[in-house]
Design a protein around this motif. Structure first.
Motif, PDB file in Angstrom:
ATOM      1  N   TYR A 182      28.861  39.472  31.534  1.00 18.72           N
ATOM      2  CA  TYR A 182      29.382  39.017  32.825  1.00 18.72           C
ATOM      3  C   TYR A 182      30.060  40.182  33.523  1.00 18.72           C
ATOM      4  O   TYR A 182      30.958  40.825  32.969  1.00 18.72           O
ATOM      5  CB  TYR A 182      30.384  37.875  32.634  1.00 18.72           C
ATOM      6  N   PHE A 183      29.619  40.486  34.743  1.00 18.92           N
ATOM      7  CA  PHE A 183      30.189  41.545  35.560  1.00 18.92           C
ATOM      8  C   PHE A 183      30.962  40.912  36.712  1.00 18.92           C
ATOM      9  O   PHE A 183      30.379  40.283  37.588  1.00 18.92           O
ATOM     10  CB  PHE A 183      29.077  42.466  36.087  1.00 18.92           C
ATOM     11  N   GLY A 184      32.297  41.071  36.688  1.00 18.84           N
ATOM     12  CA  GLY A 184      33.131  40.401  37.680  1.00 18.84           C
ATOM     13  C   GLY A 184      33.173  41.075  39.032  1.00 18.84           C
ATOM     14  O   GLY A 184      33.544  40.446  40.015  1.00 18.84           O
ATOM     15  N   GLY A 185      32.808  42.349  39.105  1.00 17.75           N
ATOM     16  CA  GLY A 185      32.852  43.051  40.383  1.00 17.75           C
ATOM     17  C   GLY A 185      34.267  43.210  40.888  1.00 17.75           C
ATOM     18  O   GLY A 185      35.060  43.971  40.350  1.00 17.75           O
ATOM     19  N   ASP A 186      34.604  42.459  41.916  1.00 16.66           N
ATOM     20  CA  ASP A 186      35.943  42.486  42.510  1.00 16.66           C
ATOM     21  C   ASP A 186      36.247  41.068  42.975  1.00 16.66           C
ATOM     22  O   ASP A 186      35.541  40.528  43.823  1.00 16.66           O
ATOM     23  CB  ASP A 186      35.976  43.465  43.675  1.00 16.66           C
ATOM     24  N   THR A 187      37.294  40.476  42.441  1.00 17.02           N
ATOM     25  CA  THR A 187      37.529  39.064  42.722  1.00 17.02           C
ATOM     26  C   THR A 187      38.961  38.670  42.405  1.00 17.02           C
ATOM     27  O   THR A 187      39.608  39.280  41.547  1.00 17.02           O
ATOM     28  CB  THR A 187      36.567  38.181  41.888  1.00 17.02           C
ATOM     29  N   GLY A 188      39.442  37.663  43.100  1.00 18.89           N
ATOM     30  CA  GLY A 188      40.665  37.003  42.707  1.00 18.89           C
ATOM     31  C   GLY A 188      40.351  35.965  41.641  1.00 18.89           C
ATOM     32  O   GLY A 188      39.185  35.648  41.371  1.00 18.89           O
ATOM     33  N   TYR A 189      41.403  35.447  41.039  1.00 21.39           N
ATOM     34  CA  TYR A 189      41.184  34.401  40.029  1.00 21.39           C
ATOM     35  C   TYR A 189      40.642  33.151  40.728  1.00 21.39           C
ATOM     36  O   TYR A 189      41.090  32.776  41.812  1.00 21.39           O
ATOM     37  CB  TYR A 189      42.470  34.072  39.279  1.00 21.39           C
ATOM     38  N   THR A 190      39.677  32.502  40.084  1.00 19.74           N
ATOM     39  CA  THR A 190      39.029  31.346  40.695  1.00 19.74           C
ATOM     40  C   THR A 190      38.604  30.338  39.635  1.00 19.74           C
ATOM     41  O   THR A 190      38.275  30.706  38.501  1.00 19.74           O
ATOM     42  CB  THR A 190      37.789  31.783  41.507  1.00 19.74           C
ATOM     43  N   ARG A 191      38.593  29.074  40.030  1.00 16.05           N
ATOM     44  CA  ARG A 191      38.120  28.033  39.119  1.00 16.05           C
ATOM     45  C   ARG A 191      36.631  28.181  38.830  1.00 16.05           C
ATOM     46  O   ARG A 191      36.113  27.574  37.886  1.00 16.05           O
ATOM     47  CB  ARG A 191      38.400  26.651  39.713  1.00 16.05           C
ATOM     48  N   ASP A 244      48.318  42.890  44.156  1.00 12.12           N
ATOM     49  CA  ASP A 244      49.585  42.972  44.878  1.00 12.12           C
ATOM     50  C   ASP A 244      49.991  41.557  45.301  1.00 12.12           C
ATOM     51  O   ASP A 244      49.116  40.704  45.514  1.00 12.12           O
ATOM     52  CB  ASP A 244      49.452  43.870  46.115  1.00 12.12           C
ATOM     53  N   VAL A 245      51.280  41.336  45.450  1.00 12.93           N
ATOM     54  CA  VAL A 245      51.754  40.020  45.880  1.00 12.93           C
ATOM     55  C   VAL A 245      51.283  39.696  47.287  1.00 12.93           C
ATOM     56  O   VAL A 245      51.250  38.522  47.677  1.00 12.93           O
ATOM     57  CB  VAL A 245      53.299  39.951  45.824  1.00 12.93           C
ATOM     58  N   HIS A 246      50.899  40.708  48.056  1.00 12.67           N
ATOM     59  CA  HIS A 246      50.464  40.462  49.425  1.00 12.67           C
ATOM     60  C   HIS A 246      49.030  39.945  49.512  1.00 12.67           C
ATOM     61  O   HIS A 246      48.631  39.410  50.533  1.00 12.67           O
ATOM     62  CB  HIS A 246      50.584  41.752  50.251  1.00 12.67           C
ATOM     63  N   TRP A 247      48.219  40.152  48.456  1.00 13.06           N
ATOM     64  CA  TRP A 247      46.827  39.683  48.478  1.00 13.06           C
ATOM     65  C   TRP A 247      46.426  39.045  47.150  1.00 13.06           C
ATOM     66  O   TRP A 247      45.445  39.425  46.512  1.00 13.06           O
ATOM     67  CB  TRP A 247      45.876  40.811  48.862  1.00 13.06           C
ATOM     68  N   PRO A 248      47.145  38.026  46.688  1.00 14.67           N
ATOM     69  CA  PRO A 248      46.868  37.438  45.375  1.00 14.67           C
ATOM     70  C   PRO A 248      45.559  36.652  45.301  1.00 14.67           C
ATOM     71  O   PRO A 248      45.046  36.424  44.200  1.00 14.67           O
ATOM     72  CB  PRO A 248      48.068  36.512  45.147  1.00 14.67           C
ATOM     73  N   ASP A 249      45.025  36.228  46.448  1.00 19.13           N
ATOM     74  CA  ASP A 249      43.813  35.410  46.421  1.00 19.13           C
ATOM     75  C   ASP A 249      42.561  36.217  46.091  1.00 19.13           C
ATOM     76  O   ASP A 249      41.583  35.647  45.587  1.00 19.13           O
ATOM     77  CB  ASP A 249      43.597  34.734  47.779  1.00 19.13           C
ATOM     78  N   VAL A 250      42.563  37.513  46.398  1.00 16.53           N
ATOM     79  CA  VAL A 250      41.308  38.269  46.371  1.00 16.53           C
ATOM     80  C   VAL A 250      41.255  39.370  45.321  1.00 16.53           C
ATOM     81  O   VAL A 250      40.215  40.006  45.148  1.00 16.53           O
ATOM     82  CB  VAL A 250      41.001  38.858  47.762  1.00 16.53           C
ATOM     83  N   HIS A 251      42.355  39.629  44.618  1.00 20.79           N
ATOM     84  CA  HIS A 251      42.363  40.568  43.496  1.00 20.79           C
ATOM     85  C   HIS A 251      43.124  39.949  42.328  1.00 20.79           C
ATOM     86  O   HIS A 251      44.247  39.475  42.501  1.00 20.79           O
ATOM     87  CB  HIS A 251      43.031  41.891  43.875  1.00 20.79           C
ATOM     88  N   MET A 252      42.535  39.992  41.147  1.00 17.59           N
ATOM     89  CA  MET A 252      43.212  39.490  39.961  1.00 17.59           C
ATOM     90  C   MET A 252      44.243  40.497  39.465  1.00 17.59           C
ATOM     91  O   MET A 252      44.061  41.704  39.605  1.00 17.59           O
ATOM     92  CB  MET A 252      42.214  39.246  38.831  1.00 17.59           C
ATOM     93  N   ASN A 253      45.287  39.981  38.826  1.00 24.19           N
ATOM     94  CA  ASN A 253      46.161  40.856  38.060  1.00 24.19           C
ATOM     95  C   ASN A 253      45.669  40.862  36.605  1.00 24.19           C
ATOM     96  O   ASN A 253      44.760  40.101  36.240  1.00 24.19           O
ATOM     97  CB  ASN A 253      47.628  40.423  38.182  1.00 24.19           C
TER      98      ASN A 253
END
Length: 391
Positions: free
Chosen positions: A264-273, A296-305
């Motif tokens: 599985y290659f995640g690429g670039d993504t926020g956490y998602t169901r 970053d806290v400013h863009w939590p939807d589109v990048h995972m920590n």
């Protein structure tokens, strides 16, 4: 003395002309590097279920940057811009390339660029070999370490997979180099084909897919006697755009399924169901490549920590955090956020240890064999002392 002064003036004038010419050329190249227009992309994109009002949309509500964050972002940009640089020289490994692709292996070149070996096939992901991730050769995030191997020295490829069209994942000059030096098809999310066509990629080498769609090596006339390999475009939670207009092309993660092994290659993504849905229908995976940096806290939807990456690994592995091997990507190569350079991998290793998730963190250029995995050396903690790369 007068003659010497004249020679110096001539040399300086010539150097200035060369420098000015390079600057002019760099500026002239910007429109091409930005890729295709929204009008050129729309004919393909308009047929997708997630495309409306001339844009693609995440299934889960998402914003690229939280509303009301601009002042805080400006403060971070002014005070923390240099925090993401390493304290010393990042080591490089000399890539090891066997004559035949293995049943399962990955070579990480930096950021999201990796060479997957799956059941005898070789798949290259998000190749970026340029010095900057920007439409300009003059400004934009620059490499923190050199590319471990010249593009021309890559082995024969079966496919080149792209996750989305941001500059740190889709690079015009790298694409052109791959067109000249390889015959592999580009397998991309909907709309990105327009960028490739603008950069003179032949139509026969472009495969555009929507979420849920697949293409196999047999479909492309590239299957082997060992069995077929299938590439499936899967959901991600991100955004796209190479200019002022966003989301004209689709973003995606990818399943690479061979006769025996699955990656599985995640690429670039926020956490998602969607991770759990992918795990339920296509998991578990022997190997996952998941982004851990530029959060970053400013863009939590589109990048995972990093902690979310460990959770995502368990999700796509059908809820089993102990299954498979997690290899982190999207960190170390470009300074794209405001966290410290080594923070993502430190947090990842800690979270993975707590969850019991196997992790391997390669040096840029290092080839990882999950079947014959060696003990992890925390090379990211020792870059001040010039770690010797594996030979």
């Amino acid at each position: 003395m007068g003659a010497l002064a004249g020679l110096r003036r001539t040399a300086l004038t010539a150097a200035g002309a060369v420098g000015l010419g390079w600057v002019v050329r760099a500026i002239w190249e910007i429109p091409s590097a930005m890729g295709a227009s929204a009008a050129a992309i729309a004919p393909v994109a308009s047929g997708a279920a997630g495309y409306r009002n001339r844009q693609f949309h995440n299934i889960e509500p998402s914003v690229a940057v939280r509303p009301g964050s601009m002042l805080s972002l400006l403060v971070s940009a002014l005070t923390r811009q240099g925090v993401g640089r390493p304290a010393g020289t990042i080591p490089l490994a000399v890539p090891q390339t066997p004559a035949a692709a293995a049943d399962l292996a990955v070579t990480w070149y930096g950021h999201a660029s990796a060479l997957l070996e799956v059941d005898g096939y070789r798949i290259l992901t998000d190749p970026v070999w340029s010095e900057r991730v920007s439409p300009s050769a003059l400004v934009g995030p620059a490499r923190l370490h050199p590319v471990p191997v010249p593009l021309a020295d890559l082995p024969p490829l079966d496919a080149i997979v792209i996750s989305h069209d941001h500059y740190d994942h889709l690079d015009r000059d790298t694409v052109r180099g791959l067109v000249d030096g390889h015959d592999a098809p580009f397998v991309v999310p909907l709309g990105i084909g327009a960028h490739l066509r603008k950069w003179q990629v032949p139509d026969r080498r472009i495969i555009e897919l929507d979420w849920g769609a697949s293409v196999s090596m047999a479909d492309l006339g590239r299957a082997r006697e060992s069995g077929d390999l299938v590439l499936t475009c899967t959901e991600a939670r991100h955004f796209s755009g190479r200019g002022l207009v966003r989301n004209t092309t689709l973003w995606a993660s990818w399943i690479v399924r061979g006769p025996v092994r699955r990656v599985y290659f995640g690429g670039d993504t926020g956490y998602t169901r969607a991770f759990a849905e992918i795990g339920a229908t296509a998991g578990p995976f022997d190997l996952t490549l998941l982004p851990i940096g530029a959060y970053d806290v400013h863009w939590p939807d589109v990048h995972m920590n990093p902690e979310e990456a460990v959770r995502a690994h368990a999700d796509v592995c059908a809820g089993d955090p102990h299954h498979g091997l997690l290899v982190p990507i999207h960190w170390a190569t470009f300074n794209l956020a405001f966290h410290e350079w080594a923070e993502p991998v430190r947090r990842l290793v800690s979270a993975a240890h707590a969850a019991g998730t196997p992790v391997a963190v390669p040096i840029p250029g290092e080839r990882i064999d999950p079947i014959a995995l060696q003990p992890q050396v925390p090379w990211w903690e020792n870059i001040r002392s010039a770690v010797s790369p594996p030979q």
